[in-house]
Design a protein around this motif. Structure first.
Motif, PDB file in Angstrom:
ATOM      1  N   PHE A   1       0.914  -1.034  -0.039  1.00 48.48           N
ATOM      2  CA  PHE A   1       0.156   0.225   0.080  1.00 48.48           C
ATOM      3  C   PHE A   1       0.783   1.606  -0.141  1.00 48.48           C
ATOM      4  O   PHE A   1       2.034   1.218   0.433  1.00 48.48           O
ATOM      5  N   HIS A   2       1.212   2.516  -0.826  1.00 46.61           N
ATOM      6  CA  HIS A   2       1.245   3.571  -0.727  1.00 46.61           C
ATOM      7  C   HIS A   2       0.752   4.613  -0.127  1.00 46.61           C
ATOM      8  O   HIS A   2      -0.630   4.102   0.477  1.00 46.61           O
ATOM      9  N   ASP A   3       1.175   5.467   0.129  1.00 45.86           N
ATOM     10  CA  ASP A   3       0.086   6.738   0.863  1.00 45.86           C
ATOM     11  C   ASP A   3      -0.488   7.001   1.417  1.00 45.86           C
ATOM     12  O   ASP A   3      -1.384   7.148   2.297  1.00 45.86           O
ATOM     13  N   ILE A   4       0.483   5.305   2.739  1.00 45.25           N
ATOM     14  CA  ILE A   4      -0.477   5.669   4.250  1.00 45.25           C
ATOM     15  C   ILE A   4       0.279   7.022   4.970  1.00 45.25           C
ATOM     16  O   ILE A   4       0.907   7.589   5.176  1.00 45.25           O
ATOM     17  N   LYS A   5      -1.388   7.222   5.737  1.00 40.60           N
ATOM     18  CA  LYS A   5      -2.001   8.772   6.389  1.00 40.60           C
ATOM     19  C   LYS A   5      -1.243   8.503   7.318  1.00 40.60           C
ATOM     20  O   LYS A   5      -1.453   7.636   8.214  1.00 40.60           O
TER      21      LYS A   5
ATOM     22  N   CYS B   1      10.195   6.092   6.661  1.00 37.17           N
ATOM     23  CA  CYS B   1       9.045   6.015   5.211  1.00 37.17           C
ATOM     24  C   CYS B   1       8.522   4.666   5.128  1.00 37.17           C
ATOM     25  O   CYS B   1       7.643   4.953   4.309  1.00 37.17           O
ATOM     26  N   VAL B   2       9.360   3.490   5.570  1.00 33.75           N
ATOM     27  CA  VAL B   2       8.543   2.694   5.346  1.00 33.75           C
ATOM     28  C   VAL B   2       8.403   1.817   6.193  1.00 33.75           C
ATOM     29  O   VAL B   2       9.481   1.673   7.380  1.00 33.75           O
ATOM     30  N   MET B   3       7.082   0.811   5.720  1.00 33.91           N
ATOM     31  CA  MET B   3       6.879   0.202   7.630  1.00 33.91           C
ATOM     32  C   MET B   3       6.344  -1.794   7.234  1.00 33.91           C
ATOM     33  O   MET B   3       5.405  -1.047   5.834  1.00 33.91           O
ATOM     34  N   PHE B   4       6.536  -2.368   7.805  1.00 34.05           N
ATOM     35  CA  PHE B   4       6.121  -3.715   7.165  1.00 34.05           C
ATOM     36  C   PHE B   4       5.112  -4.671   8.160  1.00 34.05           C
ATOM     37  O   PHE B   4       6.063  -4.357   9.017  1.00 34.05           O
ATOM     38  N   LEU B   5       4.105  -4.387   8.306  1.00 34.61           N
ATOM     39  CA  LEU B   5       3.665  -5.079   8.854  1.00 34.61           C
ATOM     40  C   LEU B   5       3.391  -5.826   9.195  1.00 34.61           C
ATOM     41  O   LEU B   5       2.635  -6.834   8.418  1.00 34.61           O
TER      42      LEU B   5
ATOM     43  N   TYR C   1       9.730   4.100  -3.138  1.00 33.41           N
ATOM     44  CA  TYR C   1       8.347   4.282  -4.030  1.00 33.41           C
ATOM     45  C   TYR C   1       7.910   3.712  -5.197  1.00 33.41           C
ATOM     46  O   TYR C   1       7.308   4.143  -5.464  1.00 33.41           O
ATOM     47  N   PRO C   2       8.449   2.391  -4.771  1.00 34.34           N
ATOM     48  CA  PRO C   2       8.179   1.945  -6.638  1.00 34.34           C
ATOM     49  C   PRO C   2       6.740   1.035  -6.421  1.00 34.34           C
ATOM     50  O   PRO C   2       6.204   1.002  -4.888  1.00 34.34           O
ATOM     51  N   ASP C   3       6.596   1.114  -7.487  1.00 36.64           N
ATOM     52  CA  ASP C   3       5.314   0.518  -7.222  1.00 36.64           C
ATOM     53  C   ASP C   3       5.081  -1.240  -7.172  1.00 36.64           C
ATOM     54  O   ASP C   3       6.510  -1.746  -7.130  1.00 36.64           O
TER      55      ASP C   3
ATOM     56  N   SER D   1       5.031  -4.413  -7.931  1.00 44.70           N
ATOM     57  CA  SER D   1       5.271  -5.824  -8.972  1.00 44.70           C
ATOM     58  C   SER D   1       6.295  -5.347  -9.505  1.00 44.70           C
ATOM     59  O   SER D   1       7.002  -6.653  -8.698  1.00 44.70           O
ATOM     60  N   SER D   2       7.251  -3.946  -9.247  1.00 45.93           N
ATOM     61  CA  SER D   2       8.830  -3.960  -9.250  1.00 45.93           C
ATOM     62  C   SER D   2       8.907  -4.258  -7.639  1.00 45.93           C
ATOM     63  O   SER D   2       9.955  -4.740  -7.934  1.00 45.93           O
ATOM     64  N   PHE D   3       8.985  -3.721  -6.905  1.00 52.17           N
ATOM     65  CA  PHE D   3       9.255  -3.987  -5.852  1.00 52.17           C
ATOM     66  C   PHE D   3       8.769  -5.577  -4.886  1.00 52.17           C
ATOM     67  O   PHE D   3      10.155  -6.306  -4.742  1.00 52.17           O
ATOM     68  N   LEU D   4       7.873  -6.375  -5.583  1.00 50.61           N
ATOM     69  CA  LEU D   4       7.625  -7.353  -5.157  1.00 50.61           C
ATOM     70  C   LEU D   4       8.637  -8.776  -6.052  1.00 50.61           C
ATOM     71  O   LEU D   4       9.354  -9.549  -5.558  1.00 50.61           O
ATOM     72  N   SER D   5       8.917  -8.109  -6.851  1.00 51.68           N
ATOM     73  CA  SER D   5      10.391  -8.700  -8.038  1.00 51.68           C
ATOM     74  C   SER D   5      11.204  -8.176  -7.055  1.00 51.68           C
ATOM     75  O   SER D   5      12.186  -9.353  -7.153  1.00 51.68           O
ATOM     76  N   ARG D   6      12.015  -8.048  -7.205  1.00 44.30           N
ATOM     77  CA  ARG D   6      13.434  -6.711  -5.549  1.00 44.30           C
ATOM     78  C   ARG D   6      12.993  -7.953  -5.214  1.00 44.30           C
ATOM     79  O   ARG D   6      14.015  -8.301  -4.287  1.00 44.30           O
ATOM     80  N   ILE D   7      12.270  -7.994  -3.964  1.00 45.16           N
ATOM     81  CA  ILE D   7      12.017  -8.520  -3.138  1.00 45.16           C
ATOM     82  C   ILE D   7      11.931 -10.173  -3.661  1.00 45.16           C
ATOM     83  O   ILE D   7      12.983 -10.873  -3.081  1.00 45.16           O
ATOM     84  N   ALA D   8      11.471 -10.985  -4.197  1.00 43.54           N
ATOM     85  CA  ALA D   8      12.124 -11.983  -4.882  1.00 43.54           C
ATOM     86  C   ALA D   8      13.550 -12.610  -5.094  1.00 43.54           C
ATOM     87  O   ALA D   8      14.110 -13.464  -4.863  1.00 43.54           O
ATOM     88  N   ASP D   9      14.039 -11.300  -5.869  1.00 43.11           N
ATOM     89  CA  ASP D   9      15.382 -10.945  -6.117  1.00 43.11           C
ATOM     90  C   ASP D   9      16.515 -10.988  -4.821  1.00 43.11           C
ATOM     91  O   ASP D   9      17.321 -12.183  -4.896  1.00 43.11           O
ATOM     92  N   CYS D  10      16.266 -10.950  -3.978  1.00 45.14           N
ATOM     93  CA  CYS D  10      16.885 -10.343  -2.688  1.00 45.14           C
ATOM     94  C   CYS D  10      16.761 -11.857  -2.022  1.00 45.14           C
ATOM     95  O   CYS D  10      17.703 -12.214  -1.109  1.00 45.14           O
ATOM     96  N   GLU D  11      15.689 -12.540  -2.411  1.00 47.34           N
ATOM     97  CA  GLU D  11      15.646 -13.520  -2.183  1.00 47.34           C
ATOM     98  C   GLU D  11      15.977 -15.084  -2.430  1.00 47.34           C
ATOM     99  O   GLU D  11      16.876 -16.030  -1.495  1.00 47.34           O
ATOM    100  N   ASN D  12      16.382 -14.889  -3.725  1.00 45.40           N
ATOM    101  CA  ASN D  12      17.112 -16.248  -4.376  1.00 45.40           C
ATOM    102  C   ASN D  12      19.030 -15.446  -3.816  1.00 45.40           C
ATOM    103  O   ASN D  12      19.236 -16.845  -3.351  1.00 45.40           O
ATOM    104  N   LEU D  13      18.464 -14.501  -3.913  1.00 43.07           N
ATOM    105  CA  LEU D  13      20.551 -14.615  -3.068  1.00 43.07           C
ATOM    106  C   LEU D  13      20.477 -15.186  -1.768  1.00 43.07           C
ATOM    107  O   LEU D  13      21.388 -15.326  -1.599  1.00 43.07           O
TER     108      LEU D  13
END
Lengths: 574, 275, 228
Positions: free
Chosen positions: C85-89, C171-175, C207-209, C211-223
């Motif tokens: 989710f983006h733009d959390i107030k 600026c980023v939160m992972f709940l 503030y990536p969108d 799909s690109s965020f999730l693909s980045r996560i996938a890369d990190c996990e593979n590493l």
């Protein structure tokens, strides 16, 4: 061929697979009969031999007859059947406790022949222990023939021993109790059934062949209250006699071993000495059942002096015969010594308090027998039941119990192990079912091996090692040589913990520099008790196991407890 | 897999040849060597359902003071380390028990009779008892040390022969020496033998380790034995027959061992692969 | 039934040598014929029960093991489930958390309670792990409320002061919501691994969108999986 093979494996028949008791009872009948027969054969041949040699007793040179007999028996054991001397009961107990009662076939006849030679020629020894060994060996071999497993075989070995004792004394209960108390050392319902059956079979075969007679019959005794008090003194005397006999046997054994003669010469020397004593006191010769009978009947006429001398002479003769390499048991001499002790005590009482109406001297002879048997074997029940059965005198049960129990207690106080177990206890080889020692001796290092340790190479960098630590479940990392695969040392996580968080060291050290090379290791065929001692001495909980210089696993106290408990549960049930 | 070979050292030239053979076997198969230098002329071996008393002949006790030195010399020459066994348990004071947790045992053809009796076709009664009761195979050495460069297995189709074949595969795997299988076909075709192999799930291993399978459908058995290389380790299975039975009925093992001088590795009827 | 010695040992979860010895000593109701072990299943089961030992036939055994070792959920599936989710107030921790909790896509959860729990955890010590990232989570796992672990990724509208360890605004939160402590640690360590990489943090600041965020996560996990 296949039918034949099935016939030899009755344990695999479906009727017996569920519960093997019926099978064991059937085999117990066979074994009891066979061992009973062996006892009868020995008994008969002893009588025959004694009678045959009786004519030579009057010559002056008759003292060499026991020497010849003892030498022949030693030669027979040593050269023909290649067995060790001794009476054999410790061997039976040893094999029962360690190898599930496996015994050699030759043991089933060797002691019969050798003891027949020793005793028949006049050596002072008993035929019971040889018969027990033969009976046990017969049982073991029959069990082997039917491919029984260890537990069943142990029961059948007990049956053999029980059948033999029952047959030779015509005393079924004594046979049962002897087998349970001394040979097996445990009372289990499953054993009692088949051993009782074997006792019955053994007794019956002896009754068929020799007639049902009580071995030592006597008049009825009227035991008074004073006699019961007096028997405490007798118990003390018989305990002292047991200790004296045990010690003398031991020291004779030690002395004879130091003499650099072959065994048969030693046995001959011992026999010769016995023969010389026998010239003056014929009561000491042979198993001594004949004089025993007269003593119990109360018609033994000699005075206190001669009786006392005979009492001591019999102890000496027995230790000379057995300690110097003759073959035979301790049972019959015990009975004779016991009754002589009883007579001595009775004569002494008469001398001190002539006015008291003591019970007949035969009763004291009988109590003395019980005292000595219980004292030597440290088996009160065997003593009580045996004497009751061979004399058929239930009326003396109260003093009998008192003498047996006190004598056993006193002997145990001075000699912690009984005559039969002494040898085994000294070597630390007495294993009774369900004890710590037996559990440990049954488990092997192989069974406790933990193979989930990750082996690392000695030239690996600490950095790479960190990744291995992540994956491993264990705190120990054995290190081996890349080229040969030999075990070099071990890394314990506790020792290197400080360096793990120092990234500067990651590329600076290899594992070969960090390992502990000075570790105690265990080999596959080490005894577990030794392994535990090593662990305790070094205060460690795990040790690496090495075979052929290669690491093959770890052994730890945690797994040991798990396996130990399982083993104990499995051993002690049923 | 870690394996151990048990060897009883006899301090005579004959014993030297036997020990050399054991050393060679250990080096080939990567087993470790365990040597017992007897102190008494007898010892007991407790097997699963039998106890065997082994009465060694007197030559085993000749000059015990040099025995250890002689054995060590041979080991040094062979560049192999061995463990010397000290019996821990004694059934009687002069009667030690030797454990039976070995994977192989080395025996000359006779250990309780005089060595002058040793000859082709003679296997002493004690050695036979050991073969019959042991769970490990017995290496019966030729009287002179002989290196072997191939392995020959006799496979006659019976259960014991299957055991022998498995043993052969195991040795071949450990020593990386190829295996040759010999079968003397008796009224049965090659297919039936292959059927047996298939049922035992050995086909794949057979392909990998066995270089050649000779099946003789004609000729006398003795004659065909000539085809076995002189420098082969011969592996065969033994039946649990008693001596008398084997004399009456004959037996392949008796024929083989009476005309072959090679080193024999015999898998007895109790041989189990579990260890 | 007829089994080989090795199979029996596996069924009882014991070393082969132990079973072999017990059969020889007659302590276990199995009869041996050569290499084959003959036994009655019911008898052996009863015996094993009496001696508190496990006994499973080979096919039953596998199912048990499956139940015992549930696989740990990785970042990617958890994030996919939780959503990005983006733009959390919100201008402070409480309000940001409140709006983050509203985004939790699980209906069965009591959002009021969850919010309280998150605050409790924040009161203990801040979950801002530095570099502008916070990982708010309840103190105890939620085995009842959720079926699968999930991570709700929240890009904040404006950076706020989270009292993070390096005092930088977040600026980023992972709940992070998980069912078990084990999985919680697993996810936390994987997240921490990603955040340790400065390039990844830079990427977050763009503030990536989704799909690109999730693909980045996938890369990190593979590493991460490769280095393991």
């Amino acid at each position: 061929m296949r039918i034949l093979r099935r016939w030899r494996q009755p344990a695999s028949w479906s009727i017996f697979r569920q519960d093997d008791r019926l099978l064991l009872i059937l085999i117990a009948v066979i074994v009891g009969t066979c061992s009973g027969l062996a006892a009868v054969v020995l008994n008969r041949s002893l009588i025959a031999m004694f009678e045959w040699l009786h004519h030579f007793r009057h010559y002056w040179w008759s003292f060499i007859i026991p020497a010849i007999g003892a030498a022949l028996s030693a030669l027979f054991l040593d050269k023909m059947v290649k067995e060790g001397a001794g009476h054999g009961v410790p061997e039976v107990i040893y094999s029962v406790s360690r190898y599930g009662g496996l015994m050699r076939f030759r043991s089933s006849f060797s002691r019969l022949i050798s003891s027949c030679l020793t005793i028949g020629s006049g050596g002072s020894a008993g035929p019971e222990a040889p018969v027990v060994m033969s009976g046990a060996a017969i049982g073991s071999n029959i069990a082997k023939f039917f491919s029984l497993n260890d537990r069943q075989r142990v029961t059948i070995v007990g049956c053999g021993a029980a059948g033999a004792i029952s047959s030779i004394f015509n005393a079924p209960i004594a046979g049962m109790v002897f087998s349970m108390e001394i040979i097996l050392g445990e009372w289990k319902a499953a054993n009692i059934v088949s051993i009782a059956i074997a006792s019955v079979a053994g007794t019956e075969i002896s009754r068929i062949l020799q007639g049902n007679q009580i071995a030592f019959s006597h008049r009825l005794f009227n035991v008074g209250h004073l006699d019961i008090v007096a028997c405490i003194g007798l118990a003390i005397i018989s305990a002292a006699a047991s200790i004296l006999l045990t010690r003398l046997l031991g020291s004779m054994h030690g002395v004879s071993k130091k003499i650099p003669f072959p065994t048969w010469m030693r046995a001959a020397a011992g026999g010769c000495a016995v023969g010389i004593i026998g010239l003056f006191l014929p009561v000491v010769l042979g198993e001594g059942y004949h004089p025993l009978r007269t003593m119990i009947e109360g018609v033994y006429t000699q005075g206190i002096g001669i009786v006392t001398v005979a009492f001591l002479a019999k102890i000496l003769a027995t230790s000379l015969t057995l300690g110097w390499g003759g073959s035979g048991g301790i049972f019959a001499p015990c009975l004779v010594i016991g009754s002589l002790a009883g007579l001595t005590y009775h004569r002494g009482l008469l001398l001190l308090w002539p006015s008291v109406p003591w019970v007949n001297e035969g009763c004291f002879a009988l109590l003395g027998m019980a005292g000595l048997v219980s004292g030597m074997l440290q088996a009160p029940l065997t003593g009580i039941f045996l004497i009751i059965e061979i004399t058929g005198s239930y009326e003396v049960i109260l003093p009998l119990i008192i003498v047996s129990v006190i004598s056993t207690t006193l002997c145990h106080y001075i000699e912690p192990a009984s005559f039969y177990l002494k040898e085994l206890v000294e070597k630390g080889q007495l294993l009774r079912q369900g004890t710590d020692r037996s559990v440990l001796s049954d488990l092997s290092v192989q069974e406790l091996l933990e193979k989930d340790c990750m082996v690392v190479k000695q030239n690996m960098l600490l950095r790479n090692f960190i990744n291995i630590i992540k994956k491993s479940h264990r705190n120990y990392f054995p290190v081996e040589d890349e080229r040969t695969g030999h075990f070099l040392g071990i890394i314990h996580l506790d020792d290197i913990r400080p360096y793990l968080f120092n990234p500067l060291m990651y590329d600076a050290v290899v594992l070969g520099q960090m390992m502990d090379t000075n570790v105690e290791v265990v080999y596959l065929d080490d005894d577990l008790s030794e392994v535990l001692q090593k662990m305790d001495a070094n205060r460690v909980f795990s040790m690496p196991v090495i075979a052929n210089k290669k690491f093959i696993g770890m052994i730890s106290k945690a797994t040991l407890l798990d396996k130990y408990r399982k083993e104990l549960m499995v051993q002690t049930d049923l | 897999m870690h394996t151990q070979l048990f060897h009883i050292f006899r301090n005579t030239p004959l014993g030297r040849e036997t020990l050399l053979q054991s050393i060679y076997f250990c080096k080939k198969t990567g087993s470790s060597l365990i040597i017992y230098i007897p102190e008494f002329t007898k010892f007991l071996m407790y097997f699963e359902n039998d106890v065997v008393q082994i009465d060694l002949d007197n030559s085993y006790l000749i000059s015990p003071e040099t025995a250890l030195r002689h054995a060590k010399e041979l080991l040094d020459q062979g560049n192999i380390k061995a463990r010397f066994l000290k019996p821990k348990n004694y059934t009687a004071s002069t009667l030690p028990d030797i454990s039976t947790n070995f994977d192989f045992m080395c025996c000359p053809r006779s250990i309780s009779d005089l060595s002058s009796k040793i000859g082709l076709g003679y296997i002493g009664p004690r050695v036979r008892r050991i073969v019959n009761s042991a769970r490990f195979p017995i290496l019966i050495t030729s009287s002179v040390f002989k290196k072997w460069r191939s392995i020959a297995v006799f496979f006659g189709g019976s259960a014991n022969a299957v055991n022998a074949l498995k043993l052969g595969l195991r040795i071949s795997r450990a020593s990386k020496i190829p295996l040759t299988v010999f079968t003397h076909a008796e009224n049965t075709s090659k297919e039936s033998y292959e059927e047996i192999i298939k049922n035992e799930n050995l086909a794949e291993e057979m392909d990998r380790y066995v270089t050649k399978w000779h099946i003789f459908e004609s000729g006398k058995f003795e004659e065909n034995l000539y085809n076995i290389p002189h420098d082969a380790l011969v592996i065969l299975g033994a039946y649990g027959h008693s001596l008398i039975k084997s004399i009456i009925f004959g037996g392949k093992m008796e024929t083989i061992q009476s005309i072959i001088t090679n080193n024999l590795l015999i898998a007895g009827p109790n041989y189990a692969l579990t260890r | 039934m007829k089994f080989s010695l090795n199979d029996i040992a596996r069924c009882l979860d014991l070393p082969v040598s132990t079973v072999d010895r017990w059969i020889r000593q007659g302590r276990i109701p199995i009869h041996r014929n050569g290499n084959a072990c003959i036994f009655k299943k019911s008898v052996l089961e009863k015996w094993a029960f009496n001696h508190s030992m496990p006994f499973f036939l080979p096919n039953e055994e596998k199912e048990i093991y499956k139940g015992q070792n549930p696989d740990l959920t990785n970042l990617l599936p958890a994030m996919q489930l939780g959503g990005v989710f983006h733009d959390i107030k919100g201008a402070d921790v409480e309000s940001v958390l409140k709006s983050a909790v509203d985004k939790v896509p699980v209906l069965s959860i009591n959002k009021e309670k969850l919010y309280k729990r998150l605050l409790e955890r924040e009161a203990l010590t801040s979950t801002g792990i530095g570099k502008g990232v916070a990982i708010p989570h309840p103190r105890a796992p939620l085995p009842e409320e959720i079926d699968k672990p999930l991570i709700i990724t929240c890009f904040l509208e404006q950076s706020i002061d989270f009292a993070a360890v390096d005092d930088k605004p977040v600026c980023v939160m992972f709940l992070l919501l998980s069912r078990s402590i084990k999985n919680h640690l697993h996810l936390l360590s994987r997240l921490a691994f990603c955040v340790r990489d400065d390039l990844f943090v830079e990427f977050l600041r763009t503030y990536p969108d989704t799909s690109s965020f999730l693909s980045r996560i996938a890369d990190c996990e593979n590493l991460l999986d490769e280095t393991d």
